[in-house]
Scaffold this motif. Structure first.
Motif, PDB file in Angstrom:
ATOM      1  N   ARG A  17       0.837  -1.206   0.000  1.00 10.55           N
ATOM      2  CA  ARG A  17       0.000   0.000   0.000  1.00 10.55           C
ATOM      3  C   ARG A  17       0.873   1.259   0.000  1.00 10.55           C
ATOM      4  O   ARG A  17       0.629   2.198  -0.764  1.00 10.55           O
ATOM      5  CB  ARG A  17      -0.923  -0.014   1.215  1.00 10.55           C
ATOM      6  CG  ARG A  17      -1.926   1.132   1.234  1.00 10.55           C
ATOM      7  CD  ARG A  17      -2.834   1.028   2.443  1.00 10.55           C
ATOM      8  NE  ARG A  17      -3.619  -0.190   2.422  1.00 10.55           N
ATOM      9  CZ  ARG A  17      -4.763  -0.342   1.768  1.00 10.55           C
ATOM     10  NH1 ARG A  17      -5.245   0.684   1.064  1.00 10.55           N
ATOM     11  NH2 ARG A  17      -5.429  -1.474   1.805  1.00 10.55           N
ATOM     12  N   GLN A  18       1.899   1.264   0.840  1.00 10.95           N
ATOM     13  CA  GLN A  18       2.814   2.409   0.892  1.00 10.95           C
ATOM     14  C   GLN A  18       3.536   2.601  -0.434  1.00 10.95           C
ATOM     15  O   GLN A  18       3.738   3.739  -0.879  1.00 10.95           O
ATOM     16  CB  GLN A  18       3.846   2.209   2.003  1.00 10.95           C
ATOM     17  CG  GLN A  18       3.321   2.353   3.409  1.00 10.95           C
ATOM     18  CD  GLN A  18       4.433   2.110   4.413  1.00 10.95           C
ATOM     19  OE1 GLN A  18       4.961   1.001   4.530  1.00 10.95           O
ATOM     20  NE2 GLN A  18       4.815   3.142   5.137  1.00 10.95           N
ATOM     21  N   MET A  19       3.928   1.500  -1.061  1.00 13.63           N
ATOM     22  CA  MET A  19       4.641   1.621  -2.333  1.00 13.63           C
ATOM     23  C   MET A  19       3.751   2.255  -3.390  1.00 13.63           C
ATOM     24  O   MET A  19       4.151   3.182  -4.102  1.00 13.63           O
ATOM     25  CB  MET A  19       5.141   0.252  -2.805  1.00 13.63           C
ATOM     26  CG  MET A  19       6.048   0.333  -4.036  1.00 13.63           C
ATOM     27  SD  MET A  19       5.159   0.345  -5.594  1.00 13.63           S
ATOM     28  CE  MET A  19       4.961  -1.407  -5.856  1.00 13.63           C
ATOM     29  N   ILE A  20       2.516   1.772  -3.520  1.00 11.07           N
ATOM     30  CA  ILE A  20       1.625   2.327  -4.543  1.00 11.07           C
ATOM     31  C   ILE A  20       1.333   3.793  -4.261  1.00 11.07           C
ATOM     32  O   ILE A  20       1.306   4.626  -5.179  1.00 11.07           O
ATOM     33  CB  ILE A  20       0.325   1.501  -4.618  1.00 11.07           C
ATOM     34  CG1 ILE A  20       0.636   0.050  -5.007  1.00 11.07           C
ATOM     35  CG2 ILE A  20      -0.635   2.121  -5.639  1.00 11.07           C
ATOM     36  CD1 ILE A  20      -0.571  -0.870  -4.967  1.00 11.07           C
ATOM     37  N   GLU A  21       1.132   4.141  -3.000  1.00  7.82           N
ATOM     38  CA  GLU A  21       0.887   5.539  -2.654  1.00  7.82           C
ATOM     39  C   GLU A  21       2.075   6.416  -3.018  1.00  7.82           C
ATOM     40  O   GLU A  21       1.899   7.564  -3.454  1.00  7.82           O
ATOM     41  CB  GLU A  21       0.557   5.658  -1.165  1.00  7.82           C
ATOM     42  CG  GLU A  21      -0.825   5.106  -0.817  1.00  7.82           C
ATOM     43  CD  GLU A  21      -1.091   5.047   0.671  1.00  7.82           C
ATOM     44  OE1 GLU A  21      -0.117   5.170   1.454  1.00  7.82           O
ATOM     45  OE2 GLU A  21      -2.266   4.870   1.058  1.00  7.82           O
ATOM     46  N   PHE A  51      -6.504  -0.360  -5.467  1.00  2.00           N
ATOM     47  CA  PHE A  51      -5.911   0.814  -6.103  1.00  2.00           C
ATOM     48  C   PHE A  51      -6.225   0.855  -7.589  1.00  2.00           C
ATOM     49  O   PHE A  51      -6.411   1.941  -8.161  1.00  2.00           O
ATOM     50  CB  PHE A  51      -4.399   0.819  -5.877  1.00  2.00           C
ATOM     51  CG  PHE A  51      -3.983   1.350  -4.535  1.00  2.00           C
ATOM     52  CD1 PHE A  51      -3.857   2.718  -4.315  1.00  2.00           C
ATOM     53  CD2 PHE A  51      -3.723   0.484  -3.488  1.00  2.00           C
ATOM     54  CE1 PHE A  51      -3.466   3.214  -3.079  1.00  2.00           C
ATOM     55  CE2 PHE A  51      -3.323   0.973  -2.243  1.00  2.00           C
ATOM     56  CZ  PHE A  51      -3.202   2.338  -2.038  1.00  2.00           C
ATOM     57  N   ALA A  52      -6.264  -0.315  -8.242  1.00  2.00           N
ATOM     58  CA  ALA A  52      -6.543  -0.360  -9.680  1.00  2.00           C
ATOM     59  C   ALA A  52      -7.934   0.186  -9.997  1.00  2.00           C
ATOM     60  O   ALA A  52      -8.147   0.794 -11.057  1.00  2.00           O
ATOM     61  CB  ALA A  52      -6.396  -1.784 -10.197  1.00  2.00           C
ATOM     62  N   GLU A  53      -8.887  -0.017  -9.089  1.00  2.00           N
ATOM     63  CA  GLU A  53     -10.232   0.512  -9.291  1.00  2.00           C
ATOM     64  C   GLU A  53     -10.255   2.033  -9.233  1.00  2.00           C
ATOM     65  O   GLU A  53     -11.097   2.673  -9.856  1.00  2.00           O
ATOM     66  CB  GLU A  53     -11.179  -0.063  -8.240  1.00  2.00           C
ATOM     67  CG  GLU A  53     -11.493  -1.540  -8.438  1.00  2.00           C
ATOM     68  CD  GLU A  53     -12.424  -2.069  -7.358  1.00  2.00           C
ATOM     69  OE1 GLU A  53     -12.831  -1.273  -6.476  1.00  2.00           O
ATOM     70  OE2 GLU A  53     -12.738  -3.274  -7.402  1.00  2.00           O
ATOM     71  N   ARG A  54      -9.299   2.606  -8.503  1.00  2.42           N
ATOM     72  CA  ARG A  54      -9.248   4.058  -8.326  1.00  2.42           C
ATOM     73  C   ARG A  54      -8.397   4.746  -9.370  1.00  2.42           C
ATOM     74  O   ARG A  54      -8.617   5.917  -9.686  1.00  2.42           O
ATOM     75  CB  ARG A  54      -8.707   4.389  -6.929  1.00  2.42           C
ATOM     76  CG  ARG A  54      -9.657   3.998  -5.811  1.00  2.42           C
ATOM     77  CD  ARG A  54      -8.975   3.862  -4.472  1.00  2.42           C
ATOM     78  NE  ARG A  54      -7.939   4.865  -4.220  1.00  2.42           N
ATOM     79  CZ  ARG A  54      -7.108   4.803  -3.191  1.00  2.42           C
ATOM     80  NH1 ARG A  54      -7.163   3.784  -2.347  1.00  2.42           N
ATOM     81  NH2 ARG A  54      -6.200   5.753  -3.008  1.00  2.42           N
ATOM     82  N   ASP A  55      -7.400   4.051  -9.914  1.00  4.12           N
ATOM     83  CA  ASP A  55      -6.471   4.683 -10.853  1.00  4.12           C
ATOM     84  C   ASP A  55      -6.044   3.642 -11.891  1.00  4.12           C
ATOM     85  O   ASP A  55      -5.430   2.633 -11.545  1.00  4.12           O
ATOM     86  CB  ASP A  55      -5.239   5.211 -10.107  1.00  4.12           C
ATOM     87  CG  ASP A  55      -4.409   6.182 -10.948  1.00  4.12           C
ATOM     88  OD1 ASP A  55      -4.128   5.864 -12.124  1.00  4.12           O
ATOM     89  OD2 ASP A  55      -4.036   7.248 -10.429  1.00  4.12           O
ATOM     90  N   ALA A  56      -6.362   3.907 -13.154  1.00  2.74           N
ATOM     91  CA  ALA A  56      -6.112   2.940 -14.227  1.00  2.74           C
ATOM     92  C   ALA A  56      -4.631   2.721 -14.489  1.00  2.74           C
ATOM     93  O   ALA A  56      -4.251   1.764 -15.175  1.00  2.74           O
ATOM     94  CB  ALA A  56      -6.801   3.403 -15.513  1.00  2.74           C
TER      95      ALA A  56
END
Length: 295
Positions: A17-21, A51-56
């Motif tokens: 989660r931290q990495m994607i953020e 995260f994929a649902e929020r940002d393509a």
């Protein structure tokens, strides 16, 4: 200019989660973060999908059975569409401005170009925390630092799936095919050192020695790769490193020091992994020794 980040992950629920953020906070916005999950049993896939649902730009390419991270990297690359390609660990972090720094060297004459940067370690263990690697003015050749134009990526992928890791293959294969290598001082990766790293720094000797031996098999694959135009000096280097690895792993250990064609840094590094007592010293003085040969 689009940046593709390839991420092979397994059981990274504590960190991903931290990495994607940290990716989402980058100023350079033209990128894609491609995940292939390699048999996770925790919430890793669910977090990626969230995260994929929020940002393509965040994509789960595949959730495969455990086939190894090299297989996962190959699938991520096959699905990529970017101009610039790099590797991203699911447990690492991306410093502010890192994406802009990665693409900057490719703004002019990008064909055949690879860019090298620096990385910074972080860890709950003070021994491993806060080091900028490699030391001095050189840049890192570790997998997470390498950044390549797509034409080079097409030549070094797929990585042989007999290998347990990607870094030795990528750094040396790119050295063989790159027309231009750019060395930069930007820190593009915060590299997390913890007990789950595939490169075991703080594990018992018997774990380290087996893992190190498997990683060295990349040199055999490089020598067999007919598609790579290896220079004579590269071939000599790979054969020499396999020779000292043979003495390190199978003995007699003292023969490492007799391999005159090997550099002293290579001989001493191999010796430090050849015996439990030497390995204990290596761990004790890790902060002093790390990054002296180039990470």
């Amino acid at each position: 200019m689009k940046l593709s980040l390839l991420s092979a992950v397994r059981d990274e629920g504590l960190y991903i989660r931290q990495m994607i953020e940290s990716a989402l906070s980058q100023s350079h916005e033209d990128w894609e973060l491609l995940f292939v999950d390699d048999g996770s049993s925790d919430e890793t896939v669910a977090i990626i999908e969230e995260f994929a649902e929020r940002d393509a730009r965040v994509r789960l390419v595949e959730a495969q059975d455990a086939k190894g991270k090299v297989s996962a990297f190959n699938k991520a690359f096959a699905a990529s569409t970017g101009d610039v390609i790099c590797i991203q660990g699911g447990d690492d972090l991306i410093p502010e401005g890192a994406f802009a720094a990665r693409v900057a060297p490719f703004s002019e004459s990008p064909q055949g170009k690879v860019a090298l940067f620096k990385l910074r370690t972080f860890s709950e263990d003070p021994k491993f925390d806060g080091m900028v690697l490699p030391k001095g003015e050189s840049s890192s050749r570790s997998g997470g630092s390498l950044t390549m134009w797509r034409d080079l990526a097409d030549r070094v992928f797929p990585i042989p799936e007999s290998l347990v890791a990607e870094d030795i293959w990528l750094s040396n294969a790119l050295d063989a095919v790159a027309a231009t290598t750019v060395s930069r001082s930007d820190i593009v990766l915060d590299y997390r050192i913890h007990d789950g790293n595939s490169n075991p720094r703080n594990k018992p000797f018997h774990v380290m020695t087996e893992a190190s031996h498997l990683r060295h098999m990349a040199y055999e694959e490089l020598l067999r790769a007919e598609e790579l135009p290896l220079r004579p000096d590269q071939e000599r280097l790979f054969r020499t490193r396999l020779k000292i690895e043979h003495f390190r792993y199978e003995g007699p250990t003292w023969r490492i020091l007799t391999v005159r064609e090997a550099s002293w840094p290579d001989r001493l590094a191999s010796l430090s992994r050849a015996h439990p007592a030497f390995f204990a010293l290596r761990k004790r003085f890790y902060r002093v020794l790390s990054g002296l040969r180039g990470a």
